[in-house]
Design a protein around this motif. Sequence first.
Motif, PDB file in Angstrom:
ATOM      1  N   ASP A 163       0.830  -1.209   0.000  1.00  0.00           N
ATOM      2  CA  ASP A 163       0.000   0.000   0.000  1.00  0.00           C
ATOM      3  C   ASP A 163       0.867   1.263   0.000  1.00  0.00           C
ATOM      4  N   VAL A 164       2.001   1.203   0.696  1.00  0.00           N
ATOM      5  CA  VAL A 164       2.908   2.349   0.804  1.00  0.00           C
ATOM      6  C   VAL A 164       3.871   2.397  -0.376  1.00  0.00           C
ATOM      7  N   THR A 165       4.494   1.280  -0.676  1.00  0.00           N
ATOM      8  CA  THR A 165       5.533   1.289  -1.711  1.00  0.00           C
ATOM      9  C   THR A 165       4.968   1.551  -3.099  1.00  0.00           C
ATOM     10  N   MET A 166       3.741   1.104  -3.360  1.00  0.00           N
ATOM     11  CA  MET A 166       3.133   1.406  -4.657  1.00  0.00           C
ATOM     12  C   MET A 166       2.887   2.895  -4.812  1.00  0.00           C
ATOM     13  N   ARG A 167       2.534   3.545  -3.733  1.00  0.00           N
ATOM     14  CA  ARG A 167       2.344   4.992  -3.796  1.00  0.00           C
ATOM     15  C   ARG A 167       3.687   5.693  -4.019  1.00  0.00           C
ATOM     16  N   ARG A 168       4.740   5.179  -3.415  1.00  0.00           N
ATOM     17  CA  ARG A 168       6.067   5.756  -3.656  1.00  0.00           C
ATOM     18  C   ARG A 168       6.505   5.549  -5.106  1.00  0.00           C
ATOM     19  N   HIS A 262       6.889  -9.383  -5.927  1.00  0.00           N
ATOM     20  CA  HIS A 262       5.927  -9.837  -6.930  1.00  0.00           C
ATOM     21  C   HIS A 262       5.384  -8.667  -7.741  1.00  0.00           C
ATOM     22  N   MET A 263       5.202  -7.525  -7.088  1.00  0.00           N
ATOM     23  CA  MET A 263       4.755  -6.345  -7.830  1.00  0.00           C
ATOM     24  C   MET A 263       5.858  -5.827  -8.739  1.00  0.00           C
ATOM     25  N   LEU A 264       7.098  -5.914  -8.288  1.00  0.00           N
ATOM     26  CA  LEU A 264       8.217  -5.489  -9.136  1.00  0.00           C
ATOM     27  C   LEU A 264       8.267  -6.311 -10.419  1.00  0.00           C
ATOM     28  N   HIS A 265       8.003  -7.609 -10.310  1.00  0.00           N
ATOM     29  CA  HIS A 265       7.947  -8.433 -11.524  1.00  0.00           C
ATOM     30  C   HIS A 265       6.972  -7.827 -12.532  1.00  0.00           C
ATOM     31  N   GLY A 266       5.763  -7.535 -12.078  1.00  0.00           N
ATOM     32  CA  GLY A 266       4.740  -7.017 -12.983  1.00  0.00           C
ATOM     33  C   GLY A 266       5.098  -5.670 -13.573  1.00  0.00           C
ATOM     34  N   ILE A 267       5.673  -4.791 -12.751  1.00  0.00           N
ATOM     35  CA  ILE A 267       6.069  -3.467 -13.247  1.00  0.00           C
ATOM     36  C   ILE A 267       7.175  -3.606 -14.287  1.00  0.00           C
ATOM     37  N   ALA A 268       8.145  -4.465 -14.000  1.00  0.00           N
ATOM     38  CA  ALA A 268       9.243  -4.676 -14.953  1.00  0.00           C
ATOM     39  C   ALA A 268       8.706  -5.177 -16.289  1.00  0.00           C
ATOM     40  N   TYR A 269       7.743  -6.080 -16.245  1.00  0.00           N
ATOM     41  CA  TYR A 269       7.182  -6.601 -17.493  1.00  0.00           C
ATOM     42  C   TYR A 269       6.429  -5.512 -18.253  1.00  0.00           C
ATOM     43  N   ASP A 270       5.717  -4.658 -17.539  1.00  0.00           N
ATOM     44  CA  ASP A 270       5.047  -3.528 -18.196  1.00  0.00           C
ATOM     45  C   ASP A 270       6.061  -2.625 -18.901  1.00  0.00           C
ATOM     46  N   ILE A 271       7.126  -2.293 -18.192  1.00  0.00           N
ATOM     47  CA  ILE A 271       8.140  -1.391 -18.758  1.00  0.00           C
ATOM     48  C   ILE A 271       8.774  -2.007 -20.000  1.00  0.00           C
ATOM     49  N   GLN A 323      -9.906 -16.371  -6.892  1.00  0.00           N
ATOM     50  CA  GLN A 323     -10.005 -16.369  -8.349  1.00  0.00           C
ATOM     51  C   GLN A 323     -10.479 -15.029  -8.898  1.00  0.00           C
ATOM     52  N   SER A 324     -11.116 -14.252  -8.074  1.00  0.00           N
ATOM     53  CA  SER A 324     -11.741 -12.999  -8.498  1.00  0.00           C
ATOM     54  C   SER A 324     -10.707 -11.920  -8.809  1.00  0.00           C
ATOM     55  N   GLY A 325     -11.118 -10.957  -9.615  1.00  0.00           N
ATOM     56  CA  GLY A 325     -10.281  -9.789  -9.866  1.00  0.00           C
ATOM     57  C   GLY A 325     -10.333  -8.770  -8.747  1.00  0.00           C
ATOM     58  N   GLU A 326     -11.247  -8.960  -7.805  1.00  0.00           N
ATOM     59  CA  GLU A 326     -11.382  -8.035  -6.681  1.00  0.00           C
ATOM     60  C   GLU A 326     -10.618  -8.554  -5.470  1.00  0.00           C
ATOM     61  N   GLY A 327      -9.871  -7.664  -4.845  1.00  0.00           N
ATOM     62  CA  GLY A 327      -9.104  -8.030  -3.664  1.00  0.00           C
ATOM     63  C   GLY A 327      -8.237  -6.864  -3.237  1.00  0.00           C
ATOM     64  N   ASP A 328      -7.275  -7.132  -2.378  1.00  0.00           N
ATOM     65  CA  ASP A 328      -6.478  -6.046  -1.817  1.00  0.00           C
ATOM     66  C   ASP A 328      -5.660  -5.302  -2.869  1.00  0.00           C
ATOM     67  N   MET A 329      -5.129  -6.020  -3.860  1.00  0.00           N
ATOM     68  CA  MET A 329      -4.326  -5.351  -4.880  1.00  0.00           C
ATOM     69  C   MET A 329      -5.171  -4.360  -5.670  1.00  0.00           C
ATOM     70  N   THR A 330      -6.365  -4.772  -6.057  1.00  0.00           N
ATOM     71  CA  THR A 330      -7.258  -3.886  -6.806  1.00  0.00           C
ATOM     72  C   THR A 330      -7.707  -2.714  -5.937  1.00  0.00           C
ATOM     73  N   ARG A 331      -7.957  -2.997  -4.659  1.00  0.00           N
ATOM     74  CA  ARG A 331      -8.339  -1.911  -3.741  1.00  0.00           C
ATOM     75  C   ARG A 331      -7.242  -0.854  -3.665  1.00  0.00           C
ATOM     76  N   ILE A 332      -5.999  -1.281  -3.547  1.00  0.00           N
ATOM     77  CA  ILE A 332      -4.883  -0.335  -3.470  1.00  0.00           C
ATOM     78  C   ILE A 332      -4.847   0.550  -4.712  1.00  0.00           C
ATOM     79  N   MET A 333      -4.974  -0.062  -5.871  1.00  0.00           N
ATOM     80  CA  MET A 333      -4.936   0.696  -7.129  1.00  0.00           C
ATOM     81  C   MET A 333      -6.108   1.677  -7.222  1.00  0.00           C
ATOM     82  N   ARG A 334      -7.275   1.216  -6.795  1.00  0.00           N
ATOM     83  CA  ARG A 334      -8.457   2.085  -6.860  1.00  0.00           C
ATOM     84  C   ARG A 334      -8.282   3.290  -5.937  1.00  0.00           C
ATOM     85  N   GLU A 335      -7.759   3.047  -4.753  1.00  0.00           N
ATOM     86  CA  GLU A 335      -7.498   4.154  -3.828  1.00  0.00           C
ATOM     87  C   GLU A 335      -6.507   5.147  -4.422  1.00  0.00           C
TER      88      GLU A 335
END
Length: 440
Positions: A163-168, A262-271, A323-335
Motif C-alpha cells: 500500500d505504501v511502496t506502490m504509492r512511492r 511480486h509487484m516489481l515483476h509485474g512493473i518490470a514486465y510492463d516497462i 479467483q476474483s479480480g477483486e481483492g487487496d491489490m485492486t483496492r490499493i490501485m483504486r485508492e
Amino acid sequence: MICATVGLIIAGISWSHAAFSDQRNMVSYLRGPYNIDFFYRHNAAFRISAAIHFAHAKQHDILQLTPAICCRDMDVSTDVEYLHCLYNPPRTEPTMEYYGPYVAQSIFNLYRAIDWTHMHHEQTYDILSERSIPWHEKKQWTDRAVEYYLETFDIPRSPAPLDVTMRRAAIMMKPYFTLFRNYYPRSNNFFYAAHWWHPVIYEAMMLGGNDEEQESMVMQTDVIYFSQVLENRPLRMLLSREAMPRYSRLSPESANIFDNLHMLHGIAYDILAYEGWSLEQKKAEMERVIRAMSYQPGDRDLARKFIIPHPDMDPRVYYDWMQSGEGDMTRIMREMLDEMMPHMMQGGMDEQMRGRVFRQFAMKMRPGIEQGESEGSLHDALKKLMPDMQMSHEAMEPGVADAKMVEMMLEGWREKYGNLPDVAPISMDVDPMPPVLQDE
C-alpha cells in the motif's frame, strides 16, 4: 513470418548484444542449520519454484525483443513453454540471467533485486522446513534471515506494505502501466497463479508444523495448484496477507518483502513491453522503481500496518475470492487513482465521467482487452476519456516521478490507515496440527 522470426531471435540470443552494463556485485546466502532443507524435504515443491523462476527470467527478454504486433502469438507459445517447464521442472534454481541474458546486459540491477529476494524465499522456506529448529524458535531464525536480507544488500525490497511502496513508485499514470496484463494475459495469469503458489506453500508449512504433517500439507497444496489453479487462474495478484495470513503474522516484514518483489515483476514486465522508450530509458525507469520500492528509513515501523482479510484460509482450498479480480491489490490501485484525481482533474468531474473513468480502470485491471476497453495502457485510456487531464510532462519521462502526486497519495494512505492497529503476532508456542479439510 515476423513473429516466427522473433521467436528464433529470442532463442538464439548471444552475449554480443550488450549496449551497456552494470556492476555485478552480489552477496552470498546466510549460513544456518536449515540451508537447503526445502530442497531435500520438499523437492517437488522446490522444483515447482525453480520452474516459476525460469518463467520469470525468460519473460524479460521476450517482452524486450517481441514487437507489439506479435504479442498474441508470443503469449500463447510462451504459456505452452511455461506449462511444459512446470510439468518437467528444473532440478536446480535458475538465476534471472540464465534465461534472460539480453536484459541482464543492460538492467542487471533488476536481476540483482529479484535474485536476492528469491534467495530470501529459499532461506525462509528452509527455516520452516528444518526439523531441528523447534517450532517456538522458527520466528527468531526467520527474523535473523530478514535482518540479513535487509542490511547486507543495497537494494532489498521494502518490509513496508505494498500500500505504501506502490504509492512511492507512482507508476499508474506512466505510459506503460497495465500493458503486460492487457496484451499478454496468459503469461500474466501464469504469474498470478505462481503468486498464489508461493504464499500458500508457506501457509501449508505453518499449518503442518515440524513433523510429517508438513509433507502432507505441502503435497496437497501442490495438487491443488496443478488440478485447479492452473486450470482457472487468479485474475489479480494475491497479496501475502490474503494467501498466507499466518505467516504474515509471524513475519510481516518477510510477507511484505515478497509482495514488493511480486509487484516489481509485474512493473518490470510492463516497462519492457512498452515500445515508446529505448532500452536505456527503460533502465532509468526501472532503477527509479527499484529504489522507490526498496527498504527505506521508517519502513519497518509500517510492517504490520495491514488487515488480514481471510485469517482462517486453508491452502488446500482454492476459494472463489482467490479467483476474483477483486481483492487487496485492486483496492490499493483504486485508492491511488482516487487520490490522484484532484491533481489530474483540478476542475473536477461529474459523476457520469467518474463512472466512465472507473469502468475503464476496472477493465484495465483485468487481464486481456475487453469489449469497450480502450487500447493501450491505463494512462492512454484515461487520456482518451479526459483529454484535459493534467499530468506533469517531466513525470511522464523515464526515471522521474511527480513528487507532488506521490505525496498526495502517501497522505491519502496516512489518512486512511496511519492509525490502523498493528496486525497481531501469531503464537508459535505449540507445534500445530493441520485442521480438518473443509471445502469452501
